[in-house]
Design a protein around this motif. Sequence first.
Motif, mmCIF file in Angstrom:
data_model
loop_
_atom_site.group_PDB
_atom_site.id
_atom_site.type_symbol
_atom_site.label_atom_id
_atom_site.label_comp_id
_atom_site.label_asym_id
_atom_site.label_seq_id
_atom_site.Cartn_x
_atom_site.Cartn_y
_atom_site.Cartn_z
ATOM 1 N N ALA A 1 0.834 -1.199 0.000
ATOM 2 C CA ALA A 1 0.000 0.000 0.000
ATOM 3 C C ALA A 1 0.871 1.252 0.000
ATOM 4 O O ALA A 1 1.928 1.281 0.623
ATOM 5 C CB ALA A 1 -0.896 -0.007 1.236
ATOM 6 N N GLY A 2 0.410 2.263 -0.700
ATOM 7 C CA GLY A 2 1.186 3.502 -0.733
ATOM 8 C C GLY A 2 0.695 4.392 -1.842
ATOM 9 O O GLY A 2 -0.192 4.018 -2.604
ATOM 10 N N VAL A 3 1.269 5.590 -1.901
ATOM 11 C CA VAL A 3 0.788 6.538 -2.892
ATOM 12 C C VAL A 3 1.478 6.332 -4.230
ATOM 13 O O VAL A 3 2.576 5.786 -4.312
ATOM 14 C CB VAL A 3 1.013 7.991 -2.430
ATOM 15 N N ALA B 1 3.806 2.917 1.890
ATOM 16 C CA ALA B 1 3.687 3.550 3.210
ATOM 17 C C ALA B 1 4.695 2.953 4.186
ATOM 18 O O ALA B 1 5.221 3.648 5.052
ATOM 19 C CB ALA B 1 2.263 3.388 3.736
ATOM 20 N N ARG B 2 4.981 1.647 4.043
ATOM 21 C CA ARG B 2 5.909 1.038 5.007
ATOM 22 C C ARG B 2 7.362 1.389 4.699
ATOM 23 O O ARG B 2 8.248 1.089 5.476
ATOM 24 C CB ARG B 2 5.709 -0.478 5.042
ATOM 25 N N ASP B 3 7.596 2.026 3.549
ATOM 26 C CA ASP B 3 8.950 2.447 3.208
ATOM 27 C C ASP B 3 9.205 3.905 3.598
ATOM 28 O O ASP B 3 10.247 4.471 3.285
ATOM 29 C CB ASP B 3 9.201 2.284 1.699
ATOM 30 N N SER C 1 2.733 7.435 5.313
ATOM 31 C CA SER C 1 3.727 6.734 6.110
ATOM 32 C C SER C 1 2.999 5.837 7.084
ATOM 33 O O SER C 1 2.006 6.242 7.706
ATOM 34 C CB SER C 1 4.590 7.742 6.860
ATOM 35 N N ARG C 2 3.473 4.580 7.206
ATOM 36 C CA ARG C 2 2.812 3.647 8.117
ATOM 37 C C ARG C 2 3.703 3.500 9.346
ATOM 38 O O ARG C 2 4.845 3.079 9.233
ATOM 39 C CB ARG C 2 2.635 2.317 7.388
ATOM 40 N N VAL C 3 3.195 3.933 10.507
ATOM 41 C CA VAL C 3 3.983 3.887 11.734
ATOM 42 C C VAL C 3 3.165 3.206 12.828
ATOM 43 O O VAL C 3 1.970 2.985 12.678
ATOM 44 C CB VAL C 3 4.376 5.311 12.205
#
Lengths: 364, 233
Positions: A236-238, A282-284, A330-332
């Motif tokens: 997942a991410g933009v 997002a996890r990057d 961003s995944r935090v």
Amino acid sequence: MLSLSLSHRFADGGFALDVAFEAPGAGVTALFGPSGCGKTTILSAVAGLMRPASGRIGRGGEVLFDSSSGIFVPPERRRCGVVFQEARLFPHLSVAANLRYGLSRAPTGAEGPGLEEVVDLLGIAALLARRPGRLSGGERQRVALGRALLSRPRLLLMDEPLAALDLARKAEVLPFLARLRARAGLPILYVTHALDEVDALADTLVLLEAGRVLAAGPVEALAARTDLPLAARRDAGVLIGCVVGAHDARRGLTRLDFAGGSFLVPLRAEAPGSVGRVRVRARDVAVAIAPPAGLSVQNILPATLAEIVAGPSPHEAFLRLAVGPTTLLSRVTRDSVQRLGLRPGQALWAVVKAVGFGFGGATG
Amino acid sequence: MTMGWLSPEEWDAVRLSLSVSLRAVAVSLVPAVFIAWLLVRGRFPGRVLLDALVHLPLVVPPVVVGWGLLMLFGVRGPIGAPLLEWFGVRLVFTSEAAALATAVMSFPLIVRAVRLGIEAVDPGLEATARTLGAGRFDTFLTVTLPLMSPGILAGAVVAFAAGLGEFGAVITFASNIPGETQTLPLAIYTATQTPGGDAIAARLAGISFALALAGLLLAELIARRMHRLLGRG
């Protein structure tokens, strides 16, 4: 413009399809979802290979199917070129005869590329005299694509055309699809369950699940939403549209410019000025409240924390970061949010560990 | 076993058998393809009944089939009478009658083989042809028919080989007239009923055997060639 609303219930298994969406008259519209969500059924209905219980399918001003007035245009008069997952070349005909099958049946006066142009575009000149049985999977799929193109379609339907291919064959066919997409004019409805194909090809995304449309819209807009099942995926991410800015061969880097900033990635082959799209997962993306130092990471961007939203699990959150007009996700962990005292409006540094570029992906 | 030279009567029987069987196949091939296609792809009430009717000659005694034909096509039968009255055609006791009886008997064999041929055709290819602008009939001619041709050829050859040996229906409907309806099996039967005809019977039986074997081998050979041509290994 393709507008579609369908409902259908299959007798066996009780699978129900109930969808409505519109696809723009140009570009690639991807139907994306897990297998069994009804993607292929929708494609068959558009092609006229199955008759839905009720609904309406219109293309431009023309009605292809309307259950209320009993209109059902047979497949041979719909002018939808279809590329199936298993190529479906006619085994008793040579490659050349396969290519000409649709061409000779296209309505007189229909505009479209000629045989030579298509053969050229797909790089299949050496295969013309061969039988389909003697082709590799990638070659077969290219011929199938050429055959569909030569039937002078007004809409191209592709049903997971790369799913049956291994990675190397996939990498062989994808550039041809991208080239085809670049040739304006022919709208494409593209069924897939592979996100990398969506990233590389799609302009519009229709997100399907269990026979329903979850969301539909521009790919970039849907990728940035955190309330869709897309957000729970590892990748997942933009998606960010960007232009190849410059190459620095000595350092082995390429600069990709986007609205609000730029990324440095390992040297790319694309010429400066080429337009592409990167996926920033997002996890990057990590954040720092002070300017980070001593990191191997190439891309550290000043950003503003726009919003903290629920993450894919109760212990995680998504941070929506504004880099100029561009949004990063961003995944935090919830703990990080607490520990750093993150709040909307705060100035941060976004630490981008990897940037996926088009097909294949590169790290920066 | 020595083959020796055949008498003119025996040659007649061989020629007649070949001609009758060939005509039987020619007559039944097109309807058999159509019926087989209906049975595989058709969705209509009565499909099971049609299936049973087609297979009837396989299970009904051949003599009964011959008798049925005699009743229908006899000079006073519901079909035979108008044929004679309007067209001056008298079918019974002619080689045409032998061909018709053979055709009816071998019809299920062709239908079964053609059916297998159609079932081997991927409906996905037919659907693809439709999306490329081919109508139903166009699709049938350019995709279905070529792809099922191994089945058609196999059916034709097997029916031809089996037709050479049709006895009961032929002798009942067309009788046993040397030079006109006396095919190989009828000639063999006649020889066994004639004192001292053992040598003739053996010769004709040998020919029968050889023809049937050649037919089956030919069918196998054609099938292999076609499969290679159609790219199925």
